[in-house]
Design a protein around this motif. Structure first.
Motif, PDB file in Angstrom:
ATOM      1  N   TYR A 182       0.865  -1.203  -0.103  1.00 13.59           N
ATOM      2  CA  TYR A 182       0.076   0.169   0.095  1.00 13.59           C
ATOM      3  C   TYR A 182       0.795   1.176   0.077  1.00 13.59           C
ATOM      4  O   TYR A 182       0.485   2.252  -0.778  1.00 13.59           O
ATOM      5  N   MET A 183       2.046   1.203   0.776  1.00 12.50           N
ATOM      6  CA  MET A 183       2.903   2.460   0.718  1.00 12.50           C
ATOM      7  C   MET A 183       3.650   2.604  -0.575  1.00 12.50           C
ATOM      8  O   MET A 183       3.651   3.750  -0.806  1.00 12.50           O
ATOM      9  N   VAL A 219       2.229   1.821  -3.442  1.00 15.59           N
ATOM     10  CA  VAL A 219       1.298   2.477  -4.510  1.00 15.59           C
ATOM     11  C   VAL A 219       1.109   4.049  -4.109  1.00 15.59           C
ATOM     12  O   VAL A 219       0.869   4.789  -4.923  1.00 15.59           O
ATOM     13  N   LYS A 220       1.029   4.324  -2.838  1.00 13.72           N
ATOM     14  CA  LYS A 220       0.709   5.670  -2.437  1.00 13.72           C
ATOM     15  C   LYS A 220       1.671   6.585  -2.728  1.00 13.72           C
ATOM     16  O   LYS A 220       1.441   7.649  -3.333  1.00 13.72           O
ATOM     17  N   LYS A 221       2.862   6.164  -2.652  1.00 13.07           N
ATOM     18  CA  LYS A 221       4.012   6.920  -3.112  1.00 13.07           C
ATOM     19  C   LYS A 221       4.075   7.088  -4.638  1.00 13.07           C
ATOM     20  O   LYS A 221       4.368   8.220  -5.364  1.00 13.07           O
ATOM     21  N   LYS A 272       1.667   6.935  -6.986  1.00 13.06           N
ATOM     22  CA  LYS A 272       0.305   7.617  -7.639  1.00 13.06           C
ATOM     23  C   LYS A 272       0.760   9.142  -7.385  1.00 13.06           C
ATOM     24  O   LYS A 272       0.159   9.735  -8.509  1.00 13.06           O
ATOM     25  N   LYS A 273       1.696   9.634  -6.701  1.00 12.72           N
ATOM     26  CA  LYS A 273       1.916  11.166  -6.932  1.00 12.72           C
ATOM     27  C   LYS A 273       2.758  11.395  -8.054  1.00 12.72           C
ATOM     28  O   LYS A 273       3.199  12.377  -8.541  1.00 12.72           O
TER      29      LYS A 273
END
Length: 118
Positions: A48-49, A51-53, A55-56
């Motif tokens: 999850y971390m 993908v979160k990074k 997506k920016k």
């Protein structure tokens, strides 16, 4: 250890390098590989971390998350082969040649009564 495979919409080399450097900076990442728009990350990581990074930077989708496949271990051969013993080597002893002694009496004169002056 787990493997996370992500699909990235990367259109230029600069974005690809930025995505790789972002993932490499995360803790627990052992290896990062990009092929054909797919990013493969291996290590003790939180998917999850990642993908979160990412997506920016660019559009990111999960493809798969799972444990690392360990290489198959080679099974030992059950039938034991008989041990082959190397043939015995026979050594032939050849004695060395005897030394040649040359008998030399010092000075040789034809006349044994000749006078020697020093």
């Amino acid at each position: 250890m787990q493997v996370v495979v992500l699909k990235l919409d990367v259109h230029c080399e600069k974005t690809k390098q930025k995505a790789m450097s972002t993932v490499c900076c995360l803790s627990g990442v052992n290896s990062v590989e990009v092929k054909d728009g797919k990013l493969t990350v291996t290590g003790e990581i939180d998917a999850y971390m990642i993908v979160k990074k990412l997506k920016k930077i660019c559009h990111t989708e999960f493809i798969s998350v799972g444990p690392v496949k360990e290489p198959e271990k080679k099974k030992p051969d059950d039938p034991k082969k008989p041990e082959t013993k190397p043939p015995d080597v026979i050594y032939h002893y050849v004695p060395p040649c005897p030394p040649y002694y040359h008998n030399f009496n010092g000075c040789y004169n034809e006349d044994p009564n000749a006078c020697v002056t020093s």
